[in-house]
Design a protein around this motif. Sequence first.
Motif, PDB file in Angstrom:
ATOM      1  N   TYR A 165     -21.362 -29.774  16.261  1.00 56.19           N
ATOM      2  CA  TYR A 165     -21.516 -28.495  15.467  1.00 56.19           C
ATOM      3  C   TYR A 165     -21.476 -27.340  17.479  1.00 56.19           C
ATOM      4  CZ  TYR A 165     -22.281 -30.185  11.529  1.00 56.19           C
ATOM      5  OH  TYR A 165     -22.343 -30.865  10.496  1.00 56.19           O
ATOM      6  N   ARG A 178     -28.629 -20.933  11.780  1.00 61.04           N
ATOM      7  CA  ARG A 178     -27.752 -21.657  11.742  1.00 61.04           C
ATOM      8  C   ARG A 178     -28.018 -23.519  11.811  1.00 61.04           C
ATOM      9  NH1 ARG A 178     -25.764 -17.142  15.671  1.00 61.04           N
ATOM     10  NH2 ARG A 178     -24.354 -15.960  14.517  1.00 61.04           N
ATOM     11  N   ILE A 182     -26.814 -26.154   9.621  1.00 63.59           N
ATOM     12  CA  ILE A 182     -26.543 -27.543   9.501  1.00 63.59           C
ATOM     13  C   ILE A 182     -27.458 -28.434   9.023  1.00 63.59           C
ATOM     14  CG2 ILE A 182     -25.755 -28.956  12.105  1.00 63.59           C
ATOM     15  CD1 ILE A 182     -25.161 -25.799  12.788  1.00 63.59           C
TER      16      ILE A 182
ATOM     17  N   SER B 185     -21.952 -24.062   7.321  1.00 66.80           N
ATOM     18  CA  SER B 185     -22.320 -25.675   8.729  1.00 66.80           C
ATOM     19  C   SER B 185     -20.915 -25.690   9.272  1.00 66.80           C
ATOM     20  CB  SER B 185     -23.178 -26.786   8.339  1.00 66.80           C
ATOM     21  OG  SER B 185     -24.399 -25.589   7.764  1.00 66.80           O
TER      22      SER B 185
END
Lengths: 204, 204
Positions: A165, A178, A182, B185
């Motif tokens: 990511y 965020r 995730i 995500s």
Amino acid sequence: MSERGLLIVLSGPSGVGKGTVRKAIFDSEENDFQYSISMTTRKMREGEVEGVDYYFRTKEEFEAMIEAGEMLEYAQYVGNYYGTPLSYVNQTLDKGKDVFLEIEVQGAEQVKEQVPDGVFIFLTPPDLAELKSRIVGRGTDDHEVIEERMRVAREEIEMMALYDYAVVNDEVPLAVKRIKEIIASEHFRVDRVIGNYIKMLKEM
Amino acid sequence: MSERGLLIVLSGPSGVGKGTVRKAIFDSEENDFQYSISMTTRKMREGEVEGVDYYFRTKEEFEAMIEAGEMLEYAQYVGNYYGTPLSYVNQTLDKGKDVFLEIEVQGAEQVKEQVPDGVFIFLTPPDLAELKSRIVGRGTDDHEVIEERMRVAREEIEMMALYDYAVVNDEVPLAVKRIKEIIASEHFRVDRVIGNYIKMLKEM
């Protein structure tokens, strides 16, 4: 259902604000993971506590651990070793708890080799997201300056390719949100949970 | 940065509550994706609106679209066709908007073949998560009943293997939260964003 914890690796170019984001994550609510304490050979400073700030070891002890393959990752910085001991990480993961590492990109590369199913998050400088305007937008800089900015950007994009990511660190609270999303989502990945279902069926 | 939208596919065994969860997602705040309207050959019911509830088509029109490869997925149910037209989905994705499909498992398998980089979410019945207690826990059921429950569970686990994520539908608001986190995500996955960075560099 018992499930092994996730190894979460937060990294990114130096100066991107990894430490700030990591601290904000651990200060935030609903964080259910363990920060991995690093090991170092540098001298303990006033107020620091063994096993809290760092595990303090001698150079000989540290090198013996490297030799024995007991470091998940390590690096040298200003003549001292810094690294993550493997045993503590594995024990925590085995208990089903997530481990959170905030490390330099070189360390992240070492971890990737040893734990490919970790969750690798690359913290991106906002100026990478605004690449074009940053590099050529002002139009007043000479060729060399632009070339240098492009070289740095290219390097950062190459680093990013190793990660799962990429999260822009435009505002710390947003980056924290965020990253937490995730981590939550990774727990629902089929390849992480299906083994438990199959095991349950087999045991019956 | 312009980025193609994500194709999100929510599916799961019949009776798991896909429709309820999908509706709750679209009724919730901060949802920024497009629900794909299905096409069907069944008769329009009172109060239904063309292009809102369904695209209503004749059997001949529907079959012509199948022939022309214009259906992303389709199935027959009680003598009628139901399916997702490809053109609308692609147009929406090209605009950078996510498309959300809530479909049966057979349809999801067809989509997987055509759009492998979609986000495939399997909604799991809570009794699959509590598999053991559900199947043998009460100890009063005869062998055949237990065998049948295991067969159903095994089928569901086999289905799940095709998906990226498995989300338990224990409570609808929780399932909604998890699905929205997964979608958020997925937008940060390096393999989805790195192409844009590389393109930006090349264009300079």
